[in-house]
Design a protein around this motif. Structure first.
Motif, PDB file in Angstrom:
ATOM      1  N   ASN A 115     -29.799   5.250  49.871  1.00  0.00           N
ATOM      2  CA  ASN A 115     -31.018   4.769  50.517  1.00  0.00           C
ATOM      3  C   ASN A 115     -32.166   5.778  50.501  1.00  0.00           C
ATOM      4  O   ASN A 115     -33.301   5.416  50.805  1.00  0.00           O
ATOM      5  CB  ASN A 115     -30.738   4.316  51.949  1.00  0.00           C
ATOM      6  N   VAL A 116     -31.925   7.020  50.126  1.00  0.00           N
ATOM      7  CA  VAL A 116     -33.021   7.998  50.051  1.00  0.00           C
ATOM      8  C   VAL A 116     -33.634   8.073  48.652  1.00  0.00           C
ATOM      9  O   VAL A 116     -34.652   8.742  48.463  1.00  0.00           O
ATOM     10  CB  VAL A 116     -32.586   9.415  50.509  1.00  0.00           C
ATOM     11  N   LEU A 117     -33.032   7.387  47.684  1.00  0.00           N
ATOM     12  CA  LEU A 117     -33.583   7.407  46.325  1.00  0.00           C
ATOM     13  C   LEU A 117     -34.908   6.654  46.279  1.00  0.00           C
ATOM     14  O   LEU A 117     -35.072   5.625  46.919  1.00  0.00           O
ATOM     15  CB  LEU A 117     -32.606   6.798  45.331  1.00  0.00           C
ATOM     16  N   ASN A 170     -36.611   0.740  41.026  1.00  0.00           N
ATOM     17  CA  ASN A 170     -36.793   0.148  42.347  1.00  0.00           C
ATOM     18  C   ASN A 170     -35.468   0.087  43.098  1.00  0.00           C
ATOM     19  O   ASN A 170     -34.407   0.305  42.509  1.00  0.00           O
ATOM     20  CB  ASN A 170     -37.433  -1.250  42.260  1.00  0.00           C
ATOM     21  N   THR A 171     -35.582  -0.194  44.384  1.00  0.00           N
ATOM     22  CA  THR A 171     -34.415  -0.432  45.234  1.00  0.00           C
ATOM     23  C   THR A 171     -34.704  -1.693  46.023  1.00  0.00           C
ATOM     24  O   THR A 171     -35.864  -1.979  46.336  1.00  0.00           O
ATOM     25  CB  THR A 171     -34.156   0.736  46.206  1.00  0.00           C
ATOM     26  N   GLU A 188     -31.087  14.217  43.126  1.00  0.00           N
ATOM     27  CA  GLU A 188     -31.813  14.099  44.394  1.00  0.00           C
ATOM     28  C   GLU A 188     -30.880  14.266  45.597  1.00  0.00           C
ATOM     29  O   GLU A 188     -31.276  14.756  46.644  1.00  0.00           O
ATOM     30  CB  GLU A 188     -32.513  12.740  44.464  1.00  0.00           C
ATOM     31  N   LEU A 189     -29.611  13.895  45.423  1.00  0.00           N
ATOM     32  CA  LEU A 189     -28.614  13.998  46.495  1.00  0.00           C
ATOM     33  C   LEU A 189     -27.733  15.229  46.334  1.00  0.00           C
ATOM     34  O   LEU A 189     -26.812  15.429  47.121  1.00  0.00           O
ATOM     35  CB  LEU A 189     -27.731  12.743  46.519  1.00  0.00           C
ATOM     36  N   ASN A 190     -27.995  16.031  45.291  1.00  0.00           N
ATOM     37  CA  ASN A 190     -27.117  17.166  44.967  1.00  0.00           C
ATOM     38  C   ASN A 190     -25.669  16.719  44.904  1.00  0.00           C
ATOM     39  O   ASN A 190     -24.783  17.336  45.483  1.00  0.00           O
ATOM     40  CB  ASN A 190     -27.266  18.293  46.002  1.00  0.00           C
ATOM     41  N   ASP A 191     -25.439  15.606  44.203  1.00  0.00           N
ATOM     42  CA  ASP A 191     -24.118  15.005  44.192  1.00  0.00           C
ATOM     43  C   ASP A 191     -23.707  14.628  42.777  1.00  0.00           C
ATOM     44  O   ASP A 191     -24.531  14.239  41.960  1.00  0.00           O
ATOM     45  CB  ASP A 191     -24.124  13.753  45.077  1.00  0.00           C
ATOM     46  N   SER A 192     -22.424  14.778  42.520  1.00  0.00           N
ATOM     47  CA  SER A 192     -21.833  14.389  41.257  1.00  0.00           C
ATOM     48  C   SER A 192     -20.464  13.804  41.561  1.00  0.00           C
ATOM     49  O   SER A 192     -19.740  14.343  42.405  1.00  0.00           O
ATOM     50  CB  SER A 192     -21.697  15.615  40.341  1.00  0.00           C
TER      51      SER A 192
END
Length: 198
Positions: free
Chosen positions: A112-114, A136-137, A65-69
């Motif tokens: 916080n965008v998850l 959940n968050t 979702e964040l295009n991150d690794s």
């Protein structure tokens, strides 16, 4: 006048370097950690990213979702968290519950965008990926709420960072916690209870 201008330029440059130091160190360290992670997987052993390092790569965390690794390090002491997120609990096989902590202004700045249902993936040293789905968050006050790692069911992944994300005050008591479950595993929704401080 020239001296005053030179002093202002020097002061501004110094402040800029100090302001960018932590994010820059985090990016550069991830490049060195990539090499150490590849070596750890190839040799199936701890591989330190630089000779004086007091930590080593233990996993790769991917958040599509964040295009991150990013590479996850063993332990979460202050020095290692500057280079990457650290594993607080869990093993190399990912069989039990896994807790990973990171800084809100570097590696975990986008948590916080998850949203519920988003995928999070975790790769072990053996090269296998395990897929998790966000359940959940929530925001937790670390002064009053603790995590009992013994009560977390297997297949649970917690990502923990400081909160609020845009605060200029570092090290407050609030934590942002993303809870995810391994794909295909269901368990009762119990509260995060007492024992290990987050």
């Amino acid at each position: 006048m020239t001296r005053l201008l030179l002093l202002l330029l020097t002061s501004s440059a110094t402040l800029l370097v100090f302001g960018l130091w932590i994010p820059l160190k985090a990016v550069l360290a991830q490049e060195m950690l990539e090499v150490a992670w590849a070596e750890s997987q190839a040799r199936q052993t701890e591989s330190r990213p630089w000779p004086w390092a007091d930590t080593w790569p233990v996993a790769r965390l991917a958040i599509p979702e964040l295009n991150d690794s990013m590479i996850v390090l063993a332990d979460t002491h202050g020095e290692s968290l500057a280079f990457g997120p650290g594993r607080l609990a869990g093993d190399d096989d990912g069989n039990g519950a896994v807790i990973i902590a990171g800084h809100r202004d570097t590696h975990f700045r986008g948590l916080n965008v998850l949203e519920t249902g988003n995928e999070i993936r975790l790769q072990g040293r053996n090269g296998r990926w395990r897929s998790y789905r966000v359940e959940n968050t929530r925001v937790v006050d670390s002064r009053s709420e603790l995590i009992d790692t013994q009560r977390l069911p297997g297949g649970t992944l917690l990502l923990v960072t400081c909160y609020p994300f845009n605060s200029v005050d570092a090290g407050g008591p609030l934590r942002y916690v993303v809870r995810a479950r391994a794909a295909g595993i269901t368990a009762p929704r119990e509260q995060i209870d007492t024992v290990t401080r987050i």
